[in-house]
Design a protein around this motif. Structure first.
Motif: not given
Ligand code: UDP
Ligand code: MG
Length: 331
Positions: A303, A306-307, A310
């Motif tokens: 998680e 993933a941040r 991006t």
């Protein structure tokens, strides 16, 4: 030599040679065709009573209905500016688009469904006059929500605030009045995964809460179901906490310590009682449990990763497809 009574900063404040209005209203709208005209009318009516100059910025967050057209039609005599995003980027990004386009000395963020009563604006402006830079609405109660939702919200904000440097109040709304300098700081933040409620707290400044009672939605239905709220919650957690990444060291240490104790126990037991029948059930439970714990920890890592991914890609948080009238928006 330049002859100007304005400093660099003052000049940038008056970018586009427009005198800043006293107040900008930023209204994110996603499929609000049945609300938007009434919302614009009410803001216009209320603002005229309170300030000398204002602007209303409607950000159509990629609606699939007539929100943009209806906003245009509602514009007669109203200081209105419209932004249409190229697709649905989510409420947080729509708010950012509106903040970046706003020119007012102060900005009010408001939902398009009229859930937040405009009568509170007067008090908000009074607090601003007293010297507060941010005046934000908090829900006086959550009686309209189920017990489960209230409980989950409470737990979420407790976890969110664990070890967080800035206080993120649980019942705060996006409905708030912010001074231009606060808006500028928010616009200057480079991150794309935006959890606005956290960022408002993070930028700080003198803040004052105003309790409000939410009204039922004027028309249409809420865009935030359970899935949406979970996604929003994850963005919040990964943007403002790091303890979920760190607890695995503690959990790992705990399990290792327990395993060593258990190992000693097996040795002692074997020495006293001799070799036992192999404990397949203990083994199975231990393997499954450890497998589960490892997968959870990898999931949590994922998680956060993933941040980071991006953010590293560096794509803009939103894309403006159309403005009305045509205006320059920084991205
Ligand atoms: N909204 C938006 N983009 C979205 C979802 C919502 O701009 O993807 C806007 C919506 O039009 C409204 C505000 O955000 O003005 C709050 O949304 P909603 O009323 O659905 O949420 P709730 O009040 O239930 O939290
Ligand atoms: Mg709403």
């Amino acid at each position: 030599m330049r002859i100007s009574r304005l400093s660099e900063t003052d000049e940038s404040l008056f970018a586009g040679h427009q005198i800043r209005p006293e107040l900008s209203f930023v209204v994110p709208a996603f499929n609000e065709e049945n609300n938007i005209a009434e919302t614009i009318r009410r803001i216009d009516q209320e603002a005229r009573k309170l300030v000398g100059s204002f602007e209303i910025i409607i950000v159509d967050d990629g609606s699939s209905d007539q929100t943009f057209q209806k906003s245009k039609d509602a514009g007669g005599g109203v200081p209105l500016r419209l932004l249409r995003l190229s697709r649905n980027f989510g409420k947080e990004q729509a708010i950012m688009a509106g903040l970046e386009a706003s020119k007012g000395m102060a900005v009010v963020i408001l939902d398009a469904d009229l859930q937040e009563p405009l009568c509170h604006l007067r008090v908000m402006l009074q607090h601003r006059a007293e010297g507060y830079d941010v005046v934000y609405a908090v829900r006086a109660h959550r009686n309209d929500e189920s017990m489960l939702k209230r409980l989950l919200t409470r737990i979420f904000y407790k976890l969110l605030n664990l070890g967080s440097e800035a206080d993120i109040p649980a019942d705060a709304r996006d409905f708030r009045l912010m001074d231009r300098k606060v808006v500028q700081e928010l616009c200057n933040l480079p991150e794309r995964n935006r959890f606005m409620k956290g960022l408002y707290g993070w930028v700080g400044f003198r803040s004052k809460a105003v309790p409000i009672e939410l009204e039922p939605r004027n028309a249409g239905k809420s865009s935030f179901g359970l899935g949406g709220l979970l996604k929003h919650g994850l963005t919040g957690m990964t943007s403002f906490t790091s303890w979920p990444l760190r607890i695995w060291t503690l959990i790992g240490l705990g399990i290792a310590a327990l395993s060593i104790i258990y190992g000693f126990w097996i040795i002692v037991k074997t020495m006293i009682f001799g070799v036992d029948v192999p404990g397949w059930s203990t083994l199975a439970v231990a393997v499954l449990l450890l497998g589960g714990i490892q997968l959870i920890s990898i999931g949590v890592l994922g998680e956060y990763l993933a941040r980071v991914f991006t953010e590293v890609k560096g794509r803009p948080g939103f894309i403006v497809a159309e403005t009305h009238p045509r205006i320059q928006v920084q991205q």
